[in-house]
Write a protein that holds these residues in place. Structure first.
Motif, PDB file in Angstrom:
ATOM      1  N   PRO A 150       0.829  -1.210   0.000  1.00 19.98           N
ATOM      2  CA  PRO A 150       0.000   0.000   0.000  1.00 19.98           C
ATOM      3  C   PRO A 150       0.861   1.257   0.000  1.00 19.98           C
ATOM      4  O   PRO A 150       1.869   1.345   0.712  1.00 19.98           O
ATOM      5  N   ALA A 151       0.475   2.233  -0.809  1.00 17.62           N
ATOM      6  CA  ALA A 151       1.315   3.398  -1.091  1.00 17.62           C
ATOM      7  C   ALA A 151       1.731   4.151   0.177  1.00 17.62           C
ATOM      8  O   ALA A 151       0.874   4.579   0.950  1.00 17.62           O
ATOM      9  N   LYS A 152       3.026   4.302   0.344  1.00 19.25           N
ATOM     10  CA  LYS A 152       3.566   5.064   1.465  1.00 19.25           C
ATOM     11  C   LYS A 152       3.769   6.537   1.111  1.00 19.25           C
ATOM     12  O   LYS A 152       4.184   7.327   1.949  1.00 19.25           O
ATOM     13  N   SER A 153       3.516   6.873  -0.139  1.00 22.28           N
ATOM     14  CA  SER A 153       3.645   8.253  -0.601  1.00 22.28           C
ATOM     15  C   SER A 153       2.773   8.426  -1.834  1.00 22.28           C
ATOM     16  O   SER A 153       2.353   7.442  -2.466  1.00 22.28           O
ATOM     17  N   TRP A 154       2.495   9.673  -2.204  1.00 23.39           N
ATOM     18  CA  TRP A 154       1.761   9.903  -3.440  1.00 23.39           C
ATOM     19  C   TRP A 154       2.596   9.487  -4.641  1.00 23.39           C
ATOM     20  O   TRP A 154       2.050   9.019  -5.646  1.00 23.39           O
TER      21      TRP A 154
END
Length: 470
Positions: free
Chosen positions: A203-207
């Motif tokens: 799951p994305a830890k940043s944009w």
């Protein structure tokens, strides 16, 4: 007073295009405003009985009406008070209640509306001070715990010295990311992603990671895409998405200086956020996203056409319903991240509120409904409708309806940031929505769009006496 009169005139003008609906009957057995204020100021010992009365509760058709409807039977049984629910179609709801409230029609005893509606009227004098009722020991439930609300869900409804409270939270909401958990955990997808990008698929830890994931899963030949966007022109979801991503860069929309406000969205951070929408729309989003609102974007995700979607808390029950969703049981959720890995994230805070109009016919009975529908007992009744809790105790309940989801909800809410609570924010938001849409769809360049937006914002803020002028 000049500011208030101008605001009310603007509200009525906005409501001029509304589709009218007939006023509902209201019982006249309730107390007057003067009587209520007198009762609230006394140290009462006798309990006020609302049995046999009838109140009219107005809200929008859909989730909100379903949430109120889920509470009515329990309220009737507890207090012996009848409830008439008036649900108005979403396309005319906001205009209708704004016009009725400004005109002092006396149509409703309770209104359940969006947070921006409550904040628009916060300083208008047209909403009752709930503290006048909560301090009335003959009326208020001693077990009603305001401190149980997550602070960001209720703080905005107080005035500066907390002597006035215009609303209780009815439904919590904040922007959040849904993703396909089954694909995120697929070993073959994980191996291919790491080979291409050099880091693990998760799951994305940043944009920036969100955009990489979107690019990786965009497969037009399979009618599958990285994201779905709510980018329809005039849809305020566009400004909400803008604010959420802007928060990830570490800044907000305004800088406060000596009690005044300076718009700062037309800087490097604002430009890169706007450019990200354009890039996403052209390269990774489900076709037609430039005409999507809330329903269409969520439907694309539930139909199994995209990997990720930025949405709101209440979309979860539908995504898990096997009759309506092809991805039921395959959905993961996460709070919105920062722009770069390690940056603090945040989400645009939304939500719905319950208010008492100053022209209500049955104010005491109306207050008891407002109290009940926002209590821990009342919150649990409306969860299945998508009206999620604002209370920490309900979100932390291990026996809740969504024990795997509520911890994520709590995390996202605690990181949520509300839009300004000024009455003028509604006008500013309409302007922002237009320019975000224009830049996102390629009609304008991001810098030019934000510069024009700020110019218009400065005019509105200056007229209201809120603009910091160097």
């Amino acid at each position: 007073m000049k500011r208030l009169v101008a605001f009310l005139l603007c509200t009525v003008m906005v409501g001029a295009t509304t589709v009218g609906c007939s006023n509902t009957e209201s019982s006249s057995s309730g107390t007057t405003s003067q009587e209520t204020e007198s009762l609230a100021s006394e140290d009462n010992t006798a309990s006020i009985d609302i049995s046999g009365q009838k109140i009219v509760v107005c809200t929008e058709s859909g989730e909100a009406a379903d949430g109120v409807g889920a509470q009515i039977d329990a309220f009737k049984e507890k207090y012996g008070c009848d409830v008439e629910l008036v649900d108005i179609p979403a396309d005319v709801y906001k205009t209708k209640i704004q016009t009725d409230l400004a005109a002092q029609s006396g149509s409703y005893d309770v209104i359940v509306g969006t947070c921006d509606f409550a904040l628009q009227f916060k300083e208008s004098g047209l909403l009752e001070n709930l503290l006048d009722y909560s301090n009335n020991t003959a009326l208020a439930d001693p077990e009603y715990n305001v401190e149980d609300f997550i602070p960001v869900t209720i703080d905005r409804y107080y005035n500066d010295d907390r002597s006035y409270l215009c609303a209780y939270p009815f439904k919590s909401d904040v922007q959040i990311i849904f993703y396909r958990k089954d694909l995120m955990e697929d070993p073959e997808e994980q191996a291919a992603f790491k080979e291409k990008y050099g880091y693990d698929l998760e799951p994305a830890k940043s944009w920036q990671m969100y955009f990489d994931i979107a690019e990786f899963f965009t497969r037009p030949e399979d009618d599958f895409y990285g994201t779905a966007l709510m980018m329809k022109r005039g849809c305020d979801q566009t400004s909400c998405n803008f604010y959420t991503r802007l928060l990830g860069t570490g800044q907000e929309m305004f800088e406060e200086i000596d009690g005044k406000y300076k718009p700062i969205i037309n800087n490097e951070n604002g430009v890169k956020v706007l450019q990200s929408f354009r890039d996403e729309l052209v390269n990774y989003a489900v076709p037609g996203s430039d005409n999507f609102e809330y329903y269409e974007a969520n439907q694309a995700f539930n139909d199994g056409r995209c990997m990720q979607v930025i949405t709101w808390l209440g979309a979860y029950p539908t995504s898990q319903n096997e009759e309506n969703s092809k991805v039921a049981g395959k959905v993961g959720a996460m709070a919105c991240p920062g722009w770069e890995d390690g940056d603090k994230g945040g989400g645009m805070l939304g939500g719905w509120a319950v208010v008492l109009p100053a022209d209500a016919q049955n104010k005491e009975a109306g207050y008891k409904f407002a109290e009940f529908c926002s209590s821990a007992e009342g919150e649990k009744l409306k969860v299945s409708s998508g009206c999620f809790p604002s209370r920490t105790s309900v979100l932390e309940d291990p026996d809740s309806e969504y024990p795997e989801y509520f911890p994520i909800v709590l995390e996202a809410l605690e990181a949520g940031v509300a839009a300004p609570s000024w009455a003028e924010w509604n006008e500013l938001n309409v302007t922002l929505t237009e320019y975000v849409s224009a830049a996102g769809t390629g009609v304008m360049e991001p810098q030019a769009a934000l510069d024009e937006c700020v110019e218009q914002w400065n005019s509105v803020l200056s007229e209201a006496g809120l603009l910091y002028e160097e």
